[in-house]
Design a protein around this motif. Structure first.
Motif, PDB file in Angstrom:
ATOM      1  N   ALA A  90      13.989 -50.668 -12.907  1.00 57.46           N
ATOM      2  CA  ALA A  90      12.960 -51.691 -13.116  1.00 57.46           C
ATOM      3  C   ALA A  90      11.565 -51.069 -13.131  1.00 57.46           C
ATOM      4  O   ALA A  90      10.711 -51.441 -13.947  1.00 57.46           O
ATOM      5  N   LEU A  91      11.319 -50.113 -12.253  1.00 57.45           N
ATOM      6  CA  LEU A  91      10.003 -49.468 -12.201  1.00 57.45           C
ATOM      7  C   LEU A  91       9.736 -48.623 -13.448  1.00 57.45           C
ATOM      8  O   LEU A  91       8.574 -48.431 -13.829  1.00 57.45           O
ATOM      9  N   MET A  92      10.797 -48.130 -14.094  1.00 50.30           N
ATOM     10  CA  MET A  92      10.624 -47.376 -15.338  1.00 50.30           C
ATOM     11  C   MET A  92      10.018 -48.243 -16.441  1.00 50.30           C
ATOM     12  O   MET A  92       9.435 -47.721 -17.398  1.00 50.30           O
ATOM     13  N   ALA A  93      10.150 -49.558 -16.311  1.00 45.80           N
ATOM     14  CA  ALA A  93       9.561 -50.474 -17.291  1.00 45.80           C
ATOM     15  C   ALA A  93       8.079 -50.723 -17.018  1.00 45.80           C
ATOM     16  O   ALA A  93       7.448 -51.505 -17.723  1.00 45.80           O
ATOM     17  N   ARG A  94       7.536 -50.068 -16.008  1.00 43.69           N
ATOM     18  CA  ARG A  94       6.127 -50.227 -15.625  1.00 43.69           C
ATOM     19  C   ARG A  94       5.753 -51.699 -15.395  1.00 43.69           C
ATOM     20  O   ARG A  94       4.887 -52.260 -16.079  1.00 43.69           O
ATOM     21  N   PRO A  95       6.405 -52.337 -14.438  1.00 41.01           N
ATOM     22  CA  PRO A  95       6.131 -53.758 -14.200  1.00 41.01           C
ATOM     23  C   PRO A  95       4.744 -53.985 -13.625  1.00 41.01           C
ATOM     24  O   PRO A  95       4.192 -53.133 -12.920  1.00 41.01           O
ATOM     25  N   ILE A  96       4.213 -55.145 -13.925  1.00 39.82           N
ATOM     26  CA  ILE A  96       3.014 -55.631 -13.237  1.00 39.82           C
ATOM     27  C   ILE A  96       3.446 -56.394 -11.986  1.00 39.82           C
ATOM     28  O   ILE A  96       2.839 -56.255 -10.929  1.00 39.82           O
ATOM     29  N   LEU A  97       4.511 -57.177 -12.124  1.00 43.02           N
ATOM     30  CA  LEU A  97       5.109 -57.867 -10.982  1.00 43.02           C
ATOM     31  C   LEU A  97       6.591 -57.535 -10.948  1.00 43.02           C
ATOM     32  O   LEU A  97       7.308 -57.761 -11.925  1.00 43.02           O
ATOM     33  N   LEU A 136      18.267 -45.172 -16.142  1.00 46.11           N
ATOM     34  CA  LEU A 136      16.821 -45.207 -15.981  1.00 46.11           C
ATOM     35  C   LEU A 136      16.114 -45.143 -17.329  1.00 46.11           C
ATOM     36  O   LEU A 136      15.141 -45.874 -17.566  1.00 46.11           O
ATOM     37  N   LEU A 137      16.595 -44.294 -18.207  1.00 43.38           N
ATOM     38  CA  LEU A 137      15.925 -44.132 -19.498  1.00 43.38           C
ATOM     39  C   LEU A 137      16.078 -45.361 -20.382  1.00 43.38           C
ATOM     40  O   LEU A 137      15.239 -45.607 -21.252  1.00 43.38           O
ATOM     41  N   MET A 138      17.127 -46.156 -20.149  1.00 39.66           N
ATOM     42  CA  MET A 138      17.299 -47.385 -20.944  1.00 39.66           C
ATOM     43  C   MET A 138      16.121 -48.326 -20.755  1.00 39.66           C
ATOM     44  O   MET A 138      15.742 -49.057 -21.673  1.00 39.66           O
ATOM     45  N   ALA A 139      15.537 -48.324 -19.565  1.00 38.73           N
ATOM     46  CA  ALA A 139      14.410 -49.210 -19.283  1.00 38.73           C
ATOM     47  C   ALA A 139      13.170 -48.804 -20.060  1.00 38.73           C
ATOM     48  O   ALA A 139      12.226 -49.595 -20.182  1.00 38.73           O
ATOM     49  N   ALA A 140      13.150 -47.572 -20.567  1.00 41.54           N
ATOM     50  CA  ALA A 140      11.993 -47.077 -21.319  1.00 41.54           C
ATOM     51  C   ALA A 140      12.256 -47.047 -22.817  1.00 41.54           C
ATOM     52  O   ALA A 140      11.437 -46.524 -23.583  1.00 41.54           O
ATOM     53  N   ASP A 141      13.377 -47.624 -23.257  1.00 48.39           N
ATOM     54  CA  ASP A 141      13.757 -47.576 -24.678  1.00 48.39           C
ATOM     55  C   ASP A 141      12.695 -48.157 -25.601  1.00 48.39           C
ATOM     56  O   ASP A 141      12.477 -47.667 -26.701  1.00 48.39           O
ATOM     57  N   ARG A 142      12.021 -49.219 -25.158  1.00 50.57           N
ATOM     58  CA  ARG A 142      11.068 -49.904 -26.026  1.00 50.57           C
ATOM     59  C   ARG A 142       9.707 -49.227 -26.027  1.00 50.57           C
ATOM     60  O   ARG A 142       8.831 -49.618 -26.788  1.00 50.57           O
ATOM     61  N   ARG A 143       9.522 -48.269 -25.153  1.00 42.76           N
ATOM     62  CA  ARG A 143       8.217 -47.644 -25.031  1.00 42.76           C
ATOM     63  C   ARG A 143       8.015 -46.574 -26.092  1.00 42.76           C
ATOM     64  O   ARG A 143       8.922 -45.813 -26.420  1.00 42.76           O
ATOM     65  N   SER A 144       6.819 -46.521 -26.617  1.00 49.50           N
ATOM     66  CA  SER A 144       6.482 -45.508 -27.621  1.00 49.50           C
ATOM     67  C   SER A 144       5.966 -44.225 -26.981  1.00 49.50           C
ATOM     68  O   SER A 144       5.942 -43.174 -27.611  1.00 49.50           O
ATOM     69  N   ASP A 145       5.560 -44.322 -25.713  1.00 52.75           N
ATOM     70  CA  ASP A 145       5.002 -43.164 -25.013  1.00 52.75           C
ATOM     71  C   ASP A 145       6.117 -42.374 -24.333  1.00 52.75           C
ATOM     72  O   ASP A 145       6.223 -42.339 -23.112  1.00 52.75           O
ATOM     73  N   LYS A 146       6.937 -41.701 -25.123  1.00 49.00           N
ATOM     74  CA  LYS A 146       8.118 -41.024 -24.594  1.00 49.00           C
ATOM     75  C   LYS A 146       7.764 -39.930 -23.599  1.00 49.00           C
ATOM     76  O   LYS A 146       8.472 -39.723 -22.613  1.00 49.00           O
ATOM     77  N   ALA A 147       6.680 -39.209 -23.850  1.00 48.96           N
ATOM     78  CA  ALA A 147       6.279 -38.152 -22.920  1.00 48.96           C
ATOM     79  C   ALA A 147       5.913 -38.744 -21.564  1.00 48.96           C
ATOM     80  O   ALA A 147       6.267 -38.194 -20.514  1.00 48.96           O
ATOM     81  N   VAL A 148       5.211 -39.885 -21.584  1.00 47.87           N
ATOM     82  CA  VAL A 148       4.845 -40.549 -20.341  1.00 47.87           C
ATOM     83  C   VAL A 148       6.094 -41.095 -19.652  1.00 47.87           C
ATOM     84  O   VAL A 148       6.195 -41.071 -18.417  1.00 47.87           O
TER      85      VAL A 148
END
Length: 244
Positions: free
Chosen positions: A158-165, A107-119
């Protein structure tokens, strides 16, 4: 979960005259469809109809001709990575998890590119609330879980990546009815939270029962389209796909 962007005509995704295939062999023949913000759209049809090829073309995993507009932007010249970053995220058939990594690491791999780690950590807690079984299994290797649990993990990733679609390929394949029912409830919930869903399914009745609108594919072409309730009641669809 996500704010949905859209084009000037109200469509979030608009596909027109789409063609795609493999090794010079065409699969899709002038496919046109649209997906509006915060709705579930089902693309249904039998095995081999071209549904997975459609998702691969939209995600830019394979080359395609025609038009693909997402949030008013042309996706055709983009790479798969760029499309993902724009918010079109796919849950592939077969889940494609990292089997020897834990559920939480997947799950956390999907958020690797995100800078908002707390979120991102807050989103992780939200996934465990949405899929309680994953919270129980968070330290377990993903490959050791049941098929239903793996499908939950793939959707949560997939939802961890905050998809629009969120584009989902054959969500119900090989799963027990009780698990399918849980996943259908999740689809309705995330749609209500603003995530748009494009659901590709061989189980026509299942997909149309949760969708707002639907498209029926045969041999690479769209042959029926309309409100999901109308398609379920369409005599041609009922005879061909529902055995009624």
């Amino acid at each position: 979960m996500s704010a949905a962007g859209k084009g000037t005509d109200g469509a979030l995704l608009r596909v027109s005259g789409l063609g795609a295939g493999y090794g010079g062999m065409p699969v899709l023949d002038s496919v046109s469809l649209e997906v509006r913000p915060a709705e579930i759209v089902a693309v249904v049809g039998s095995n081999g109809a071209g549904k997975t090829t459609l998702l691969r073309a939209l995600s830019r995993v394979i080359a395609a001709t025609g038009q693909i507009e997402f949030k008013g932007q042309d996706l055709v010249p983009m790479t798969a990575d760029q499309v993902f970053c724009e918010g079109l995220v796919q849950v592939p058939e077969g889940r494609q998890l990292f089997d020897r990594m834990t559920v939480e690491d997947n799950l956390l791999m999907a958020a690797d590119r995100r800078s908002d780690k707390a979120v991102a950590l807050e989103d992780l807690r939200r996934m465990y609330a949405l899929f309680p079984r994953l919270g129980e299994r968070r330290r377990q290797l993903a490959g050791s879980m049941s098929g239903g649990e793996q499908q939950m993990c793939a959707m949560a990733r997939a939802l961890m990546a905050r998809p629009i679609l969120l584009a989902i390929d054959e969500m119900s394949l090989g799963l027990a009815p009780v698990v399918i029912e849980q996943l259908m409830e999740v689809l309705a919930r995330i749609r209500d939270e603003g995530v748009t869903v494009l659901l590709v399914e061989q189980d026509v009745h299942l997909a149309l029962s949760v969708a707002d609108r639907g498209y029926v594919m045969e041999t690479g072409r769209i042959v029926h389209e309309g409100a999901a309730s109308d398609l379920i009641d369409d005599p041609a669809v009922r005879k061909a796909y529902l055995g009624l």
